[in-house]
Design a protein around this motif. Structure first.
Motif, PDB file in Angstrom:
ATOM      1  N   ALA A 118       0.813  -1.207   0.000  1.00 44.00           N
ATOM      2  CA  ALA A 118       0.000   0.000   0.000  1.00 44.00           C
ATOM      3  C   ALA A 118       0.851   1.264   0.000  1.00 44.00           C
ATOM      4  CB  ALA A 118      -0.919  -0.002   1.226  1.00 44.00           C
ATOM      5  N   PHE A 119       2.035   1.219   0.599  1.00 50.97           N
ATOM      6  CA  PHE A 119       2.848   2.426   0.754  1.00 50.97           C
ATOM      7  C   PHE A 119       3.284   3.016  -0.586  1.00 50.97           C
ATOM      8  CE2 PHE A 119       3.001   0.550   4.912  1.00 50.97           C
ATOM      9  CZ  PHE A 119       2.956   1.644   5.767  1.00 50.97           C
ATOM     10  N   PRO A 120       3.932   2.260  -1.473  1.00 48.97           N
ATOM     11  CA  PRO A 120       4.328   2.854  -2.755  1.00 48.97           C
ATOM     12  C   PRO A 120       3.147   3.215  -3.635  1.00 48.97           C
ATOM     13  CG  PRO A 120       4.813   0.495  -2.711  1.00 48.97           C
ATOM     14  CD  PRO A 120       4.464   0.897  -1.315  1.00 48.97           C
ATOM     15  N   VAL A 121       2.032   2.482  -3.511  1.00 47.04           N
ATOM     16  CA  VAL A 121       0.843   2.833  -4.291  1.00 47.04           C
ATOM     17  C   VAL A 121       0.316   4.185  -3.831  1.00 47.04           C
ATOM     18  CG1 VAL A 121      -1.526   2.183  -4.850  1.00 47.04           C
ATOM     19  CG2 VAL A 121       0.241   0.421  -4.718  1.00 47.04           C
ATOM     20  N   ALA A 122       0.215   4.375  -2.504  1.00 48.03           N
ATOM     21  CA  ALA A 122      -0.250   5.660  -1.967  1.00 48.03           C
ATOM     22  C   ALA A 122       0.670   6.794  -2.400  1.00 48.03           C
ATOM     23  CB  ALA A 122      -0.328   5.590  -0.446  1.00 48.03           C
ATOM     24  N   GLU A 135      -1.725   4.455   8.318  1.00 52.12           N
ATOM     25  CA  GLU A 135      -2.517   5.640   8.634  1.00 52.12           C
ATOM     26  C   GLU A 135      -1.664   6.853   8.977  1.00 52.12           C
ATOM     27  OE1 GLU A 135      -2.700   2.992  12.399  1.00 52.12           O
ATOM     28  OE2 GLU A 135      -2.373   2.802  10.244  1.00 52.12           O
ATOM     29  N   TRP A 136      -0.366   6.632   9.235  1.00 55.54           N
ATOM     30  CA  TRP A 136       0.522   7.740   9.554  1.00 55.54           C
ATOM     31  C   TRP A 136       1.206   8.327   8.315  1.00 55.54           C
ATOM     32  CZ3 TRP A 136       3.622   6.047  14.537  1.00 55.54           C
ATOM     33  CH2 TRP A 136       2.710   5.890  15.592  1.00 55.54           C
ATOM     34  N   SER A 137       0.975   7.764   7.163  1.00 56.87           N
ATOM     35  CA  SER A 137       1.668   8.218   5.956  1.00 56.87           C
ATOM     36  C   SER A 137       1.195   9.606   5.532  1.00 56.87           C
ATOM     37  CB  SER A 137       1.445   7.232   4.811  1.00 56.87           C
ATOM     38  OG  SER A 137       1.983   7.738   3.599  1.00 56.87           O
ATOM     39  N   HIS A 190       1.139  10.585   2.632  1.00 56.67           N
ATOM     40  CA  HIS A 190       0.549  10.479   1.302  1.00 56.67           C
ATOM     41  C   HIS A 190      -0.939  10.141   1.339  1.00 56.67           C
ATOM     42  CE1 HIS A 190       4.404  11.012  -0.578  1.00 56.67           C
ATOM     43  NE2 HIS A 190       4.912  10.018   0.106  1.00 56.67           N
ATOM     44  N   LEU A 191      -1.494   9.964   2.538  1.00 51.85           N
ATOM     45  CA  LEU A 191      -2.923   9.697   2.667  1.00 51.85           C
ATOM     46  C   LEU A 191      -3.682  10.990   2.932  1.00 51.85           C
ATOM     47  CD1 LEU A 191      -3.329   6.442   4.795  1.00 51.85           C
ATOM     48  CD2 LEU A 191      -3.254   6.680   2.309  1.00 51.85           C
ATOM     49  N   ALA A 192      -4.836  11.131   2.275  1.00 57.27           N
ATOM     50  CA  ALA A 192      -5.716  12.262   2.559  1.00 57.27           C
ATOM     51  C   ALA A 192      -6.631  11.956   3.743  1.00 57.27           C
ATOM     52  CB  ALA A 192      -6.557  12.592   1.325  1.00 57.27           C
ATOM     53  N   GLY A 193      -6.727  10.671   4.119  1.00 55.17           N
ATOM     54  CA  GLY A 193      -7.551  10.279   5.245  1.00 55.17           C
ATOM     55  C   GLY A 193      -7.572   8.772   5.406  1.00 55.17           C
ATOM     56  N   SER A 194      -7.984   8.298   6.576  1.00 57.92           N
ATOM     57  CA  SER A 194      -8.057   6.865   6.840  1.00 57.92           C
ATOM     58  C   SER A 194      -9.159   6.588   7.851  1.00 57.92           C
ATOM     59  CB  SER A 194      -6.716   6.332   7.361  1.00 57.92           C
ATOM     60  OG  SER A 194      -6.414   6.898   8.631  1.00 57.92           O
ATOM     61  N   PHE A 195      -9.533   5.324   7.979  1.00 57.59           N
ATOM     62  CA  PHE A 195     -10.517   4.913   8.971  1.00 57.59           C
ATOM     63  C   PHE A 195     -10.171   3.507   9.428  1.00 57.59           C
ATOM     64  CE2 PHE A 195     -12.016   3.621   4.844  1.00 57.59           C
ATOM     65  CZ  PHE A 195     -12.548   2.361   5.040  1.00 57.59           C
ATOM     66  N   ARG A 196     -10.656   3.125  10.598  1.00 54.46           N
ATOM     67  CA  ARG A 196     -10.342   1.827  11.174  1.00 54.46           C
ATOM     68  C   ARG A 196     -11.405   0.798  10.822  1.00 54.46           C
ATOM     69  NH1 ARG A 196      -6.951   2.235  15.633  1.00 54.46           N
ATOM     70  NH2 ARG A 196      -6.818  -0.021  15.489  1.00 54.46           N
ATOM     71  N   HIS A 197     -10.977  -0.451  10.628  1.00 50.51           N
ATOM     72  CA  HIS A 197     -11.918  -1.545  10.407  1.00 50.51           C
ATOM     73  C   HIS A 197     -11.315  -2.831  10.958  1.00 50.51           C
ATOM     74  CE1 HIS A 197      -9.408  -3.110   7.178  1.00 50.51           C
ATOM     75  NE2 HIS A 197      -9.488  -1.983   6.509  1.00 50.51           N
ATOM     76  N   ASP A 232       8.801  10.383   4.302  1.00 48.62           N
ATOM     77  CA  ASP A 232       7.552   9.917   4.928  1.00 48.62           C
ATOM     78  C   ASP A 232       7.925   8.922   6.032  1.00 48.62           C
ATOM     79  OD1 ASP A 232       4.796   9.571   5.301  1.00 48.62           O
ATOM     80  OD2 ASP A 232       4.677   7.944   3.842  1.00 48.62           O
ATOM     81  N   PRO A 233       8.601   9.390   7.096  1.00 49.98           N
ATOM     82  CA  PRO A 233       9.202   8.473   8.071  1.00 49.98           C
ATOM     83  C   PRO A 233       8.245   7.891   9.105  1.00 49.98           C
ATOM     84  CG  PRO A 233       9.626  10.722   8.720  1.00 49.98           C
ATOM     85  CD  PRO A 233       8.911  10.805   7.392  1.00 49.98           C
ATOM     86  N   ALA A 234       7.067   8.487   9.276  1.00 53.04           N
ATOM     87  CA  ALA A 234       6.208   8.102  10.397  1.00 53.04           C
ATOM     88  C   ALA A 234       5.824   6.627  10.408  1.00 53.04           C
ATOM     89  CB  ALA A 234       4.957   8.982  10.418  1.00 53.04           C
TER      90      ALA A 234
END
Length: 425
Positions: free
Chosen positions: A21-25, A47-49, A51-58, A380-382
């Motif tokens: 998911a990381f390189p795709v994001a 969720e800490w990247s 490169h994400l505009a947002g995330s949610f838990r599931h 993007d170290p987080a």
């Protein structure tokens, strides 16, 4: 500059917690798309990247379960949908395949057509296709019981490899079993695993796994890169790649990929895997994963398949490369945590002594300093901070009121050190 001229920018939901998911994001974000992700406790801190505009838990996307489905669909409905939805793990791909119509009603799917995905997930059927196409394949038997498995192994001749055929689940804690002889088969497989309706027993070909990451449009190969896995997170070579390098295409691998892509009328991204014996030249087809895989190294080798996958889902025509096999060679990739976990396990088991452990640590350290990383990115170290500090912070991420921003206050030095790099980008 954004690659997407449409306004608003396309939005993409990533389904699955894999490292892929990381390189795709990153690639989609840098191309101008908005990237969102559903995450669970297996997310590698995606969720800490930045490169994400947002995330949610599931709930976790465990094999064969649909616990996460209503949460994901509810998020899509509450948001009003997204432009496209992409699986980035085996479990994510299977979840979306089981409920394809529900996902299609909420966005374009960045994955092959349903009939193609079904063909790729049916490994027995795919092996039969390889036989018809003349794709390199070691002899195999489909078995549905323990006695049948033992008889197949004897008929094929040891060593053999035993692996799942249709269900995405481990086999006695492993992705596959490499069996040198009959007594070892009895020890490794004392009973039939009830979760698997059938298994494949195949003559074992010694050698590293070669993964071909590719993008195709209606059976036409747009671009491909071949990656040799020099190490995996299991000592016998099964499992996930921890060290890989891009290589010039192996002629019979190249031929096999082109035949399969054409026969399947494949559209979207994918990963075809072979085992190649470097001494004898013997090789065998393993599988096709109908999704993105090893994206970090593929992107660094020049293959923009994350962006191509989205463009294909949007109905755009992609010219592709004049020579689909012209990716850069000798690009090296490492999953350091996987290497460290295996080394520590082997040391704890007594299989590796102190001197050899020190030598392996030196090798892992050198590779970490010189290779493309699975997760770590200085801009993007987080997420990498979260992965390596997990034993101390897991209680926070499992807490109902967990806030990803907590990492920035817990590790301010790391974020400050990375600020100039992020600004320069």
């Amino acid at each position: 500059m954004s690659r997407f001229e449409t306004r608003p920018a396309p939005s993409v939901l990533l389904v699955g917690d894999a490292r892929m998911a990381f390189p795709v994001a990153r690639a989609l974000d840098k191309a101008g798309a908005q990237v969102f992700a559903g995450v669970s406790v297996s997310s590698n801190y995606l969720e800490w990247s930045r490169h994400l505009a947002g995330s949610f838990r599931h709930p976790p996307l465990e094999p064969g379960t649909d616990e996460a489905l209503p949460v994901i669909l509810d998020w899509l409905d509450q948001r009003g949908g997204v432009t496209a939805i992409q699986p980035v793990s085996e479990a994510g791909s299977r979840l979306m395949s089981r409920h394809r119509s529900a996902f299609q009603a909420r966005g374009r799917l960045i994955m092959p057509e349903a009939v193609t995905v079904a063909a790729c997930m049916d490994k027995t059927g795919l092996f039969r296709l390889c036989e018809r196409l003349g794709v390199a394949l070691a002899p195999f038997r489909r078995v549905t019981g323990l006695a049948e498995a033992r008889a197949a192994a004897r008929a094929l001749g040891f060593p053999v490899i035993v692996k799942p055929s249709v269900v995405d689940a481990e086999l006695f804690g492993r992705k596959a079993l490499i069996v040198p002889d009959e007594p070892r088969l009895a020890a490794l497989m004392p009973a039939w695993p009830e979760i698997h309706p059938e298994l494949i027993v195949q003559r074992y070909v010694t050698g590293p796994r070669h993964s071909v990451i590719f993008t195709a449009d209606r059976g036409r190969l747009l671009g491909a890169v071949e990656i040799r896995a020099a190490r995996t997170h299991e000592h016998d070579g099964t499992g996930y790649t921890t060290y890989g390098v891009t290589v010039a295409p192996t002629p019979r691998v190249r031929e096999g990929v082109e035949r399969l892509v054409r026969a399947l009328d494949y559209s979207s991204t994918g990963c075809a895997q072979f085992v190649v014996d470097p001494r004898s030249g013997d090789l065998t087809f393993m599988e096709i994963n109908p999704r993105v895989s090893l994206a970090r190294i593929a992107e660094h080798a020049g293959l923009p398949h994350s962006v191509w996958g989205l463009e294909l889902a949007l109905g755009r025509r992609i010219a592709g490369w004049t020579d689909p096999w012209s990716a850069r060679t000798d690009v090296r990739y490492v999953w350091t945590k996987g290497d460290l976990n295996l080394m520590m396990k082997r040391f704890a088991d007594g299989a590796v002594g102190p001197v050899e452990a020190a030598r392996k640590l030196a090798r892992i350290g050198l590779d970490a300093a010189t290779c493309v990383h699975a997760i770590f990115d200085p801009l993007d170290p987080a997420p990498a901070i979260g992965v390596y500090a997990n034993r101390w912070i897991k209680r926070y991420r499992d807490h109902a009121e967990y806030d990803p921003a907590w990492a920035r206050t817990r590790f301010p030095e790391a974020f400050e050190a990375a600020a100039p790099l992020r600004d320069a980008a």
